[in-house]
Design an enzyme around this catalytic site. Structure first.
Site, short mmCIF file in Angstrom:
data_model
loop_
_atom_site.label_atom_id
_atom_site.label_comp_id
_atom_site.label_asym_id
_atom_site.label_seq_id
_atom_site.Cartn_x
_atom_site.Cartn_y
_atom_site.Cartn_z
N GLU A 133 -10.92 -0.89 -3.74
CA GLU A 133 -10.29 -0.24 -2.59
C GLU A 133 -9.12 0.61 -3.09
O GLU A 133 -8.91 0.77 -4.29
CB GLU A 133 -9.81 -1.30 -1.60
CG GLU A 133 -8.79 -2.25 -2.19
CD GLU A 133 -8.39 -3.39 -1.26
OE1 GLU A 133 -9.06 -3.59 -0.23
OE2 GLU A 133 -7.39 -4.08 -1.57
N ASP A 189 0.83 -1.22 0.00
CA ASP A 189 0.00 0.00 0.00
C ASP A 189 0.86 1.26 0.00
O ASP A 189 0.62 2.19 0.79
CB ASP A 189 -0.92 0.03 1.22
CG ASP A 189 -1.65 -1.28 1.46
OD1 ASP A 189 -1.96 -1.97 0.48
OD2 ASP A 189 -1.89 -1.62 2.63
#
Length: 317
Positions: free
Chosen positions: A200, A16
């Site tokens: 997401e 991420d």
């Protein structure tokens, strides 16, 4: 002169990845195991997006036992880290904000739950528009079918009243709507069983007066994970899907080379002329999600990248 690079540009776990460009340096933050002292989120520094120096871990953990997807915004002399934490007050993942006077931290939690009315919220992405207004994009769960939307995790957007407070008026940005968004069939969630789908990892780019919301879809552990986008004329939407159709339109698995590239951020090259996508990807042996970069360009009004790449490439200008 620009150098060259070969992905991954950092060889330890750095999932991420979010990159902040500040005063001639790049700072990268990511999801990874906590340090021995309990601090969370490794922070790296680089002058060129290629060579990265570890600076330790950025967040002083406010309790909890699991921490995901940090992003950092700079506003009026302070740095604000948006992230999710699990296990605080017995809750599932909840979005929180921490503050520091330095990009490397330490970041101290403010005690704020950004969306306390949601049982699960992750992947906060702060975005400042040209007029100075801040918005926060983030992911929550949807349990009802509506049109071609699937049950699962989707993305909403809300105005920020200040760097610690949302307006409390979230609007839908994008929900899972395609087969490739499948996270897991027959997943037990909220006391029921669903074919769970996921979008997401929001990241916004403004181009030619329009707002491109990039998202990662599918299952982060598997080959179907990749990055696509929706488009709007305003940061709050409504967002529409591109005419090109389904599939991960920006980056996707390269069989035998790179698995599940996604959860990206964007930054500019040192001279400010190029846009670069920063993302994580699994190696073929699936030993870790590591940080990668590739150049993104616009062709006929559409975002394009050669990534994911795994061989030597020209570096940022």
């Amino acid at each position: 002169m620009p150098g060259t690079y070969t992905n991954p540009v950092y060889h330890d776990t750095m999932a991420d990845p979010f990159v902040l460009r500040h005063e001639g340096h790049y700072y990268a933050y990511g999801t990874a195991p906590a340090a021995a002292d309990g601090k969370c989120f490794p922070v790296l520094r680089s002058p060129d997006l290629i060579g990265w120096e570890p600076l330790g871990h950025a967040l002083v953990a406010p309790g909890g036992n699991d921490f995901w997807a940090p992003e950092v915004a700079f506003n009026e002399g302070r740095f604000y880290m948006y992230y999710s934490a699990q296990g605080i007050d017995g809750c599932d993942h909840q979005l929180r904000v921490a503050v520091s006077d330095r990009p490397e931290g330490p970041f101290l939690d403010t005690g704020r739950k950004l969306v306390p009315d949601q049982p699960f919220s992750i992947d906060a992405h702060p975005f400042r528009d040209q007029d100075g207004q801040w918005y926060l994009y983030y992911s929550v769960d949807f349990l009802e079918l509506e049109g071609d939307h699937r049950v699962g995790t989707g993305i909403v957007v809300d105005r920020m009243l200040d760097m610690l407070t949302l307006a409390g008026e979230p609007r839908l940005a994008v929900r899972p709507h395609a087969d490739w968004h499948l996270f897991l069939k027959q997943r037990s969630m909220y006391g029921k069983v669903y074919d769970w789908h996921t979008v997401e990892g929001p990241a916004v780019q403004r181009h030619a007066g329009r707002y491109y919301l990039f998202y990662s879809g599918g299952a982060w552990e598997r080959e179907n994970y990749g990055v696509s986008y929706v488009v709007a004329d305003h940061p709050l939407g409504p967002f529409t899907r591109p005419d090109e159709g389904g599939g991960a339109l920006l980056i996707r698995t390269a069989p035998g080379r790179v698995i599940g590239p996604g959860h990206n951020s964007f930054t500019l090259s040192p001279d400010g002329t190029q846009t670069w996508i920063v993302y994580h990807a699994w190696d073929v042996a699936r030993t870790a999600r590591r940080m990668c970069i590739d150049r993104m360009a616009w062709q006929d009004g559409r975002p394009r990248t050669a990534g994911p790449t795994w061989d030597e490439q020209p570096g940022p200008a």
